[in-house]
Scaffold this active site. Structure first.
Site, mmCIF file in Angstrom:
data_model
loop_
_atom_site.group_PDB
_atom_site.id
_atom_site.type_symbol
_atom_site.label_atom_id
_atom_site.label_comp_id
_atom_site.label_asym_id
_atom_site.label_seq_id
_atom_site.Cartn_x
_atom_site.Cartn_y
_atom_site.Cartn_z
ATOM 1 N N ASN A 173 -10.253 3.518 -4.494
ATOM 2 C CA ASN A 173 -9.891 2.373 -3.654
ATOM 3 C C ASN A 173 -9.306 2.888 -2.338
ATOM 4 O O ASN A 173 -8.295 3.571 -2.313
ATOM 5 C CB ASN A 173 -8.893 1.480 -4.395
ATOM 6 C CG ASN A 173 -8.622 0.177 -3.653
ATOM 7 O OD1 ASN A 173 -7.911 0.164 -2.660
ATOM 8 N ND2 ASN A 173 -9.201 -0.906 -4.133
ATOM 9 N N CYS A 191 -6.090 -6.400 1.430
ATOM 10 C CA CYS A 191 -4.687 -6.346 1.022
ATOM 11 C C CYS A 191 -3.906 -7.377 1.835
ATOM 12 O O CYS A 191 -3.882 -7.304 3.060
ATOM 13 C CB CYS A 191 -4.090 -4.961 1.252
ATOM 14 S SG CYS A 191 -2.328 -4.935 0.895
ATOM 15 N N GLY A 219 -2.241 -12.365 -11.998
ATOM 16 C CA GLY A 219 -1.875 -12.806 -13.345
ATOM 17 C C GLY A 219 -2.761 -13.953 -13.802
ATOM 18 O O GLY A 219 -3.617 -14.433 -13.047
ATOM 19 N N LEU A 270 0.794 -1.235 0.000
ATOM 20 C CA LEU A 270 0.000 0.000 0.000
ATOM 21 C C LEU A 270 0.822 1.279 0.000
ATOM 22 O O LEU A 270 0.499 2.234 0.701
ATOM 23 C CB LEU A 270 -0.971 0.015 1.196
ATOM 24 C CG LEU A 270 -2.081 -1.027 1.182
ATOM 25 C CD1 LEU A 270 -2.871 -0.971 2.488
ATOM 26 C CD2 LEU A 270 -3.027 -0.818 0.006
#
Lengths: 249, 315
Positions: free
Chosen positions: B110, B141, B228, B83
């Site tokens: 966000n 997170c 990904g 972050l």
């Protein structure tokens, strides 16, 4: 920054684990410009992330890269054959700022040597008389001595004395006269150079840093570092930092 | 091919709606992979995007975790940025005005935090910004301790932070969920019950790589978030499960890299789709996806994208 398709024209071993790759532009939508100290980010077959490699030389048509095989990505890169295509994001990073000087000193260590070649050529073109001080572990790992000698005065040092003088580049620095300094190499070398280059005017001592990168164009924030003037991204506001900006860990 | 695309675009309706917020298309760069938009402006006109979710922002500026923060994986990457951001005051004072000239779509803000109070303070401030269309509450997170994910792994705390932020948000509140839980559907239901207007999922999957040379973790923070193409089937499965568990809209994400992935996500139940890691390896990823959608829609006989949301569930 451009996304460019290249064709590999040559890819050969020039020292232990070190390869020289030459690439020719296939397609680029806009005229492409590359400055000394900038890097390109290559797509390597079978690998998700691109691989950042510094620009060793660029003549408007042919791009020369020198890289060391350090892992699976660079090992795959070494297998590319002439004729194969490779995609690159080019013109990344700030690059060296060419400052007015008579006798700039270029200090390279190992695989940090390549970006200084393009820089030496550009400085010579600008009428300056650069001197290259290049350090390697040993003769087997040294490269580009003749190429540098064709451009500027060049001093080679190896840790074991198997080529050029014996010892570190920083041992030679006190005996040299210089009014600007550009360097790239392993961080302990950068720190040792930093400690000796304190008498230069602001902006006249420039250091190139290496970090693990994600995107290479400033989006992912994985290569951040702390500097005197705030947080910087090595891929975007770097890889070149001036002596005044650097905060050592 | 190009002409064909142009023809398709004339008949294909790419627009979608998220809690009353109209988007010209469902393609949204994901938080943490698009900064505050500036880097991508050098590549293309970002105003073509449906929206974008800006970098996870906290009350105070943060440097984030030690380096290295990235490790490659098969068809993906681990990150442990932690972050890094300039803090909400700088985002409001500098980033949003700078973006205003170049981006005219509703923005997704966000927001992250380390305490209930921090989330609430940030939501309250960002909610007043006209450019913001949706607030995305990042309670997932994986790269910070004591905050972020701590709220997102338990239904009670997820509900608590959702309810508190909902009270101060004048904009639709979407909660971004973690996949690192036993039942994402249970957390989703808790957020819905606490007043969430929608859900974003998935955040990254907690992972690890070890360097064989040093025999130590590659990342300084040891563990990091996997993203990904490798996570796409997991993300799709979770969007599928959450779609069955709640009635509020879902923004689906995780490994989306092509127009076909976008369609697949929408069939699983996503009303819009975020694209993350793909932007980092190809800065044109979102542009290419948007331009590629009409052809895939034509091939599949889809005239309006909003019509396919959740279609995968129908018998």
């Amino acid at each position: 920054m451009h996304l460019v398709d290249f064709t590999v024209t040559s890819n050969k071993k020039i020292a232990r684990d070190v390869f020289e790759m030459q690439l020719c532009i296939v397609h680029c939508a806009l005229p492409m410009d590359l400055r000394p100290g900038q890097f390109v980010n290559l797509t390597v077959d079978g690998h998700y992330l691109r691989r950042p490699i510094s620009v060793c030389d660029w003549d408007g048509q042919t791009l020369t890269l020198i890289y060391k095989v350090v892992g699976q990505g660079t090992a795959r890169l070494a297998q590319y054959a002439p004729g194969e295509r490779i995609n690159a994001l080019t013109g990344l990073g700030n690059g060296y700022t060419l400052v007015p000087a008579k006798r700039p000193l270029l200090i390279g260590g190992g695989v940090g040597v390549p970006p200084l070649f393009y820089l030496a050529k550009e400085l010579a073109k600008a009428g300056q008389r650069p001197i290259a001080l290049l350090g390697f572990k040993c003769a087997d790992e040294s490269f580009f001595e003749d190429e540098f000698k064709a451009v500027c005065e060049t001093v080679i040092m190896t840790e074991d004395g198997s080529a050029g003088g014996e010892g570190f580049v920083t041992q030679v620095m006190p005996g040299l006269e210089y009014d600007a300094m550009y360097t790239c190499g392993p961080e302990p070398m950068l720190k040792a150079v930093y400690d000796q280059a304190k008498d230069l005017p602001p902006g006249h001592a420039q250091f190139s840093f290496e970090r693990r990168m994600g995107c290479g164009f400033g989006a992912c924030m994985v290569c951040s570092c702390k500097t005197v003037t705030g947080y910087k991204r090595i891929c975007k506001e770097g890889p070149i930092l001036t002596r005044e900006e650097i905060v050592w860990k | 091919m190009r002409n064909e695309n142009a023809e398709c675009r004339n008949i294909a309706d790419l627009s979608v709606t998220l809690s009353g917020v109209e988007l010209q298309n469902p393609v949204i760069p994901a938080s943490g992979c698009f900064g505050y938009g500036q880097e991508f402006r050098e590549f293309y006109d970002i105003d073509m995007l449906g929206s974008f979710s800006f970098k996870g922002t906290t009350l105070e500026p943060r440097f984030g975790n030690e380096l290295p923060r990235v490790a490659e994986c098969g068809a993906g990457m681990l990150n442990s940025v932690g972050l890094q951001n300039p803090g909400i005051h700088a985002v409001i004072a500098e980033e949003l005005p700078r973006l205003k000239e170049h981006f005219h779509q509703p923005l997704i803000a966000n927001i992250s935090g380390f305490s209930l109070e921090e989330y609430v303070a940030c939501c309250e401030m960002i909610s007043r910004c006209g450019q913001v269309g949706i607030i995305e509450l990042n309670i997932s997170c994986p790269n910070v301790h004591g905050g972020g994910a701590a709220f997102g792994v338990c239904p009670e705390t997820a509900a608590q932070v959702t309810a508190a932020c909902k009270k101060v948000s004048a904009k639709p509140l979407y909660v971004k969920l973690s996949p690192n839980v036993t039942s994402i559907a249970e957390i989703a239901r808790a957020c819905e019950a606490a007043g969430a207007d929608g859900l974003s999922l998935i955040n990254t999957l907690l992972g690890l790589r070890i360097d064989l040379k040093t025999r130590r973790p590659v990342l300084a923070n040891k563990m990091g978030g996997l993203s990904g193409p490798s996570v796409f089937p997991v993300a799709l499965r979770m969007v599928w499960q959450v779609y069955q568990a709640v009635k509020i809209p879902i923004i689906g994400m995780g490994g989306v890299s092509s127009a076909r992935d976008v369609i697949e996500m929408m069939l699983a139940g996503a009303s819009a789709v975020q694209v993350g890691a793909a932007n980092l390896v190809n800065p044109y990823a979102c542009k290419e996806i948007i331009e590629g959608l009409p052809a895939v829609m034509a091939e599949m006989g889809i005239s309006s994208l909003r019509g396919i949301v959740g279609q995968g569930h129908s018998l």
